[in-house]
Design a protein around this motif. Structure first.
Motif, PDB file in Angstrom:
ATOM      1  N   LYS A   1      -2.123  -2.072   2.551  1.00 47.83           N
ATOM      2  CA  LYS A   1      -2.057  -3.615   2.486  1.00 47.83           C
ATOM      3  C   LYS A   1      -0.855  -4.094   1.703  1.00 47.83           C
ATOM      4  CE  LYS A   1      -5.576  -5.753   1.486  1.00 47.83           C
ATOM      5  NZ  LYS A   1      -7.052  -6.162   0.923  1.00 47.83           N
ATOM      6  N   LYS A   2      -0.061  -2.971   0.875  1.00 51.42           N
ATOM      7  CA  LYS A   2       1.259  -3.354   0.421  1.00 51.42           C
ATOM      8  C   LYS A   2       2.239  -3.172   1.247  1.00 51.42           C
ATOM      9  CE  LYS A   2       0.055  -1.285  -4.160  1.00 51.42           C
ATOM     10  NZ  LYS A   2       0.512  -0.123  -5.116  1.00 51.42           N
ATOM     11  N   LYS A   3       2.041  -2.519   2.732  1.00 49.09           N
ATOM     12  CA  LYS A   3       3.147  -2.673   3.558  1.00 49.09           C
ATOM     13  C   LYS A   3       2.780  -3.297   4.735  1.00 49.09           C
ATOM     14  CE  LYS A   3       4.131   2.374   2.091  1.00 49.09           C
ATOM     15  NZ  LYS A   3       3.916   3.704   2.405  1.00 49.09           N
ATOM     16  N   VAL A   4       1.570  -3.543   5.171  1.00 49.61           N
ATOM     17  CA  VAL A   4       1.162  -3.776   6.590  1.00 49.61           C
ATOM     18  C   VAL A   4       0.084  -5.021   6.212  1.00 49.61           C
ATOM     19  CG1 VAL A   4       1.927  -2.138   7.824  1.00 49.61           C
ATOM     20  CG2 VAL A   4      -0.573  -2.125   6.907  1.00 49.61           C
ATOM     21  N   ASP A   5      -0.375  -5.935   7.229  1.00 52.38           N
ATOM     22  CA  ASP A   5      -1.450  -6.711   7.065  1.00 52.38           C
ATOM     23  C   ASP A   5      -2.644  -6.145   8.203  1.00 52.38           C
ATOM     24  OD1 ASP A   5      -0.485  -8.578   5.195  1.00 52.38           O
ATOM     25  OD2 ASP A   5       0.384  -9.858   6.947  1.00 52.38           O
ATOM     26  N   PHE A   6      -3.824  -6.589   7.663  1.00 54.03           N
ATOM     27  CA  PHE A   6      -4.899  -5.976   8.399  1.00 54.03           C
ATOM     28  C   PHE A   6      -5.880  -6.946   9.087  1.00 54.03           C
ATOM     29  CE2 PHE A   6      -4.034  -1.887   5.998  1.00 54.03           C
ATOM     30  CZ  PHE A   6      -4.280  -0.994   6.894  1.00 54.03           C
ATOM     31  N   SER A   7      -6.360  -6.754  10.343  1.00 54.59           N
ATOM     32  CA  SER A   7      -7.475  -7.466  10.982  1.00 54.59           C
ATOM     33  C   SER A   7      -8.627  -7.396   9.972  1.00 54.59           C
ATOM     34  CB  SER A   7      -7.626  -7.015  12.251  1.00 54.59           C
ATOM     35  OG  SER A   7      -8.275  -5.880  12.161  1.00 54.59           O
ATOM     36  N   ASN A   8      -9.669  -7.840  10.642  1.00 52.66           N
ATOM     37  CA  ASN A   8     -11.157  -7.816   9.982  1.00 52.66           C
ATOM     38  C   ASN A   8     -11.165  -6.362  10.407  1.00 52.66           C
ATOM     39  OD1 ASN A   8     -11.319 -10.462   9.092  1.00 52.66           O
ATOM     40  ND2 ASN A   8     -12.153 -11.195  10.984  1.00 52.66           N
ATOM     41  N   LYS A   9     -12.509  -5.633   9.719  1.00 55.29           N
ATOM     42  CA  LYS A   9     -12.671  -4.394  10.138  1.00 55.29           C
ATOM     43  C   LYS A   9     -13.251  -4.347  11.740  1.00 55.29           C
ATOM     44  CE  LYS A   9     -17.717  -4.109   9.182  1.00 55.29           C
ATOM     45  NZ  LYS A   9     -18.728  -3.317   8.613  1.00 55.29           N
ATOM     46  N   TYR A  10     -12.946  -3.103  12.234  1.00 47.95           N
ATOM     47  CA  TYR A  10     -13.603  -3.015  13.624  1.00 47.95           C
ATOM     48  C   TYR A  10     -14.742  -1.853  13.392  1.00 47.95           C
ATOM     49  CZ  TYR A  10     -10.169   0.421  14.800  1.00 47.95           C
ATOM     50  OH  TYR A  10      -9.218   1.358  15.205  1.00 47.95           O
ATOM     51  N   TYR A  11     -14.614  -0.877  12.678  1.00 49.44           N
ATOM     52  CA  TYR A  11     -15.660  -0.292  12.311  1.00 49.44           C
ATOM     53  C   TYR A  11     -15.635   0.517  11.046  1.00 49.44           C
ATOM     54  CZ  TYR A  11     -13.214   4.411  12.681  1.00 49.44           C
ATOM     55  OH  TYR A  11     -12.147   5.445  12.730  1.00 49.44           O
ATOM     56  N   ASN A  12     -16.874   0.951  10.513  1.00 50.72           N
ATOM     57  CA  ASN A  12     -16.810   1.756   9.212  1.00 50.72           C
ATOM     58  C   ASN A  12     -17.689   2.733   8.944  1.00 50.72           C
ATOM     59  OD1 ASN A  12     -16.480   1.860   6.327  1.00 50.72           O
ATOM     60  ND2 ASN A  12     -17.467   0.268   5.688  1.00 50.72           N
ATOM     61  N   THR A  13     -17.207   3.758   8.934  1.00 49.93           N
ATOM     62  CA  THR A  13     -17.981   5.340   8.644  1.00 49.93           C
ATOM     63  C   THR A  13     -17.503   5.998   7.550  1.00 49.93           C
ATOM     64  OG1 THR A  13     -16.307   6.498  10.247  1.00 49.93           O
ATOM     65  CG2 THR A  13     -18.316   5.418  11.227  1.00 49.93           C
ATOM     66  N   PRO A  14     -18.436   6.574   6.872  1.00 49.52           N
ATOM     67  CA  PRO A  14     -18.331   7.291   5.636  1.00 49.52           C
ATOM     68  C   PRO A  14     -17.532   8.663   5.793  1.00 49.52           C
ATOM     69  CG  PRO A  14     -20.388   7.719   6.195  1.00 49.52           C
ATOM     70  CD  PRO A  14     -19.719   6.772   7.085  1.00 49.52           C
ATOM     71  N   ALA A  15     -17.082   9.215   4.791  1.00 55.93           N
ATOM     72  CA  ALA A  15     -16.530  10.550   4.697  1.00 55.93           C
ATOM     73  C   ALA A  15     -17.713  11.534   4.536  1.00 55.93           C
ATOM     74  CB  ALA A  15     -15.147  10.672   3.882  1.00 55.93           C
ATOM     75  N   LYS A  16     -17.385  13.027   4.964  1.00 52.99           N
ATOM     76  CA  LYS A  16     -18.457  14.238   4.367  1.00 52.99           C
ATOM     77  C   LYS A  16     -17.501  15.125   4.531  1.00 52.99           C
ATOM     78  CE  LYS A  16     -22.733  14.073   4.685  1.00 52.99           C
ATOM     79  NZ  LYS A  16     -24.081  14.207   4.927  1.00 52.99           N
ATOM     80  N   PHE A  17     -18.073  16.182   3.651  1.00 53.53           N
ATOM     81  CA  PHE A  17     -17.590  17.576   3.816  1.00 53.53           C
ATOM     82  C   PHE A  17     -18.509  18.370   4.628  1.00 53.53           C
ATOM     83  CE2 PHE A  17     -16.381  16.371  -0.735  1.00 53.53           C
ATOM     84  CZ  PHE A  17     -15.224  17.000  -0.673  1.00 53.53           C
ATOM     85  N   VAL A  18     -17.642  19.489   5.306  1.00 50.46           N
ATOM     86  CA  VAL A  18     -18.032  20.287   6.218  1.00 50.46           C
ATOM     87  C   VAL A  18     -17.825  21.698   5.690  1.00 50.46           C
ATOM     88  CG1 VAL A  18     -17.961  21.110   8.641  1.00 50.46           C
ATOM     89  CG2 VAL A  18     -17.610  18.668   8.276  1.00 50.46           C
ATOM     90  N   ALA A  19     -18.862  22.477   5.859  1.00 48.28           N
ATOM     91  CA  ALA A  19     -18.529  23.834   5.675  1.00 48.28           C
ATOM     92  C   ALA A  19     -19.066  25.039   6.589  1.00 48.28           C
ATOM     93  CB  ALA A  19     -19.065  24.378   4.037  1.00 48.28           C
ATOM     94  N   LYS A  20     -18.728  25.999   6.466  1.00 48.45           N
ATOM     95  CA  LYS A  20     -19.467  27.214   7.282  1.00 48.45           C
ATOM     96  C   LYS A  20     -20.922  27.112   7.066  1.00 48.45           C
ATOM     97  CE  LYS A  20     -16.451  29.716   9.804  1.00 48.45           C
ATOM     98  NZ  LYS A  20     -16.083  31.353   9.488  1.00 48.45           N
ATOM     99  N   LYS A  21     -21.829  27.426   7.932  1.00 47.24           N
ATOM    100  CA  LYS A  21     -23.297  27.606   8.036  1.00 47.24           C
ATOM    101  C   LYS A  21     -23.554  28.662   7.243  1.00 47.24           C
ATOM    102  CE  LYS A  21     -24.289  25.212  12.412  1.00 47.24           C
ATOM    103  NZ  LYS A  21     -24.632  25.575  13.861  1.00 47.24           N
ATOM    104  N   GLY A  22     -24.487  28.510   6.198  1.00 48.50           N
ATOM    105  CA  GLY A  22     -24.790  29.659   5.510  1.00 48.50           C
ATOM    106  C   GLY A  22     -24.035  29.868   4.126  1.00 48.50           C
ATOM    107  N   SER A  23     -23.237  29.045   3.950  1.00 47.53           N
ATOM    108  CA  SER A  23     -22.302  28.883   2.741  1.00 47.53           C
ATOM    109  C   SER A  23     -23.032  28.524   1.424  1.00 47.53           C
ATOM    110  CB  SER A  23     -21.132  27.948   3.047  1.00 47.53           C
ATOM    111  OG  SER A  23     -21.561  26.460   2.850  1.00 47.53           O
ATOM    112  N   ASP A  24     -24.152  28.017   1.532  1.00 44.03           N
ATOM    113  CA  ASP A  24     -25.020  27.557   0.319  1.00 44.03           C
ATOM    114  C   ASP A  24     -24.046  26.376  -0.527  1.00 44.03           C
ATOM    115  OD1 ASP A  24     -27.003  29.197   1.091  1.00 44.03           O
ATOM    116  OD2 ASP A  24     -26.033  31.088   0.086  1.00 44.03           O
ATOM    117  N   MET A  25     -23.098  25.881   0.024  1.00 45.02           N
ATOM    118  CA  MET A  25     -22.475  24.901  -0.636  1.00 45.02           C
ATOM    119  C   MET A  25     -23.244  23.478  -0.361  1.00 45.02           C
ATOM    120  SD  MET A  25     -18.636  25.981   0.354  1.00 45.02           S
ATOM    121  CE  MET A  25     -18.193  24.428  -0.413  1.00 45.02           C
ATOM    122  N   SER A  26     -24.087  23.221  -1.468  1.00 43.51           N
ATOM    123  CA  SER A  26     -24.801  21.826  -1.317  1.00 43.51           C
ATOM    124  C   SER A  26     -24.171  20.629  -2.166  1.00 43.51           C
ATOM    125  CB  SER A  26     -26.383  22.048  -1.211  1.00 43.51           C
ATOM    126  OG  SER A  26     -26.483  22.320  -2.785  1.00 43.51           O
TER     127      SER A  26
END
Length: 256
Positions: free
Chosen positions: A101-126
């Motif tokens: 927002k220091k560089k550009v102006d924004f409209s209202n949001k048009y969607y909002n989704t969270p971030a998640k980690f992804v790893a190989k299946k069976g990695s046991d990283m929880s």
């Protein structure tokens, strides 16, 4: 006398221009998007831009009664190209953050989704906390909220940045990364196809300090008329069912 007349005319011209009399009517709008962020924006086998962002942009232009054209732009240069007037608005899943927002102006949001980690299946990283991922190599697309979050919080991990999300995904599948942080919906699409090797792990991440307030349409500072037209058109498509129709084409849940 001619000199004073010329000065008066120049002053009048400046005043008229300052009043917005010659402002763009926005009957034509150039839209910048990345084209490498499936399912939100991507280039199909015919070389055409497709995706949720593109269809939302077209629907908004229809409501604005504006003729839309699209420009594909690498993510790293997407804001500089807007400021250089290569296009008029960015509709490319850009999170609304205080830094941007220091560089550009924004409209209202048009969607909002969270971030998640992804790893190989069976990695046991929880556990995906910074402490639990100490010593791990984590990938993300550069110049994104995800890369900023990793660089600020995962100091004891090796953070590798990539020009596109696809490149990060490929290195994860090849075993060159322990995990990737990405938009949960973008990565979900990959998991259902070429990314069948991998799976979501841990909790969602959506702290506004890093991830902003959802994806918005970015315009140059001072382009208030265009921003207002975009917001008005967005409100209409949310109300009349057009947004839901586009949403349901791409996702089995609401991304708004």
């Amino acid at each position: 006398m001619k000199r004073f007349k010329s000065l008066a005319l120049a002053a009048l011209a400046t005043a008229v221009m300052s009043s917005g009399a010659f402002a763009a009517d926005w009957s034509k709008v150039r839209v910048g998007t990345e084209g490498a962020y499936k399912p939100f924006n991507y280039i199909d086998s015919n070389g055409e831009l497709q995706g949720f962002d593109v269809e939302i942009a077209k629907a908004i232009c229809t409501e604005m009664k504006a003729e839309c054209s699209f420009v594909a732009q690498d993510w790293d240069g997407i804001i500089p190209a807007l400021l250089a007037k290569k296009y008029d608005v960015i509709i490319a899943s850009m999170s609304i953050t205080e830094e941007r927002k220091k560089k550009v102006d924004f409209s209202n949001k048009y969607y909002n989704t969270p971030a998640k980690f992804v790893a190989k299946k069976g990695s046991d990283m929880s556990d995906t906390s910074p402490a639990a991922m100490k010593g791990k190599t984590i990938g993300a697309q550069s110049s994104t909220t995800h890369s900023s979050y990793l660089e600020d919080n995962y100091k004891d991990s090796t953070v590798k940045l990539y020009a596109t999300q696809d490149e990060a995904n490929a290195d994860l599948a090849a075993g060159r990364l322990d995990a990737v942080l990405a938009d949960s919906v973008v990565i979900l699409a990959w998991l259902g196809g070429d990314g069948s090797c991998c799976e979501h792990i841990g909790e969602s991440h959506n702290d506004p300090k890093w991830f902003g307030l959802g994806a918005g349409m970015a315009v140059r500072k001072g382009e208030d008329e265009l921003k207002d037209k975009l917001n008005a058109a967005l409100a209409v498509i949310l109300e009349n069912g057009t947004y839901k129709k586009i949403n349901d084409k791409y996702f089995p849940f609401s991304v708004y």
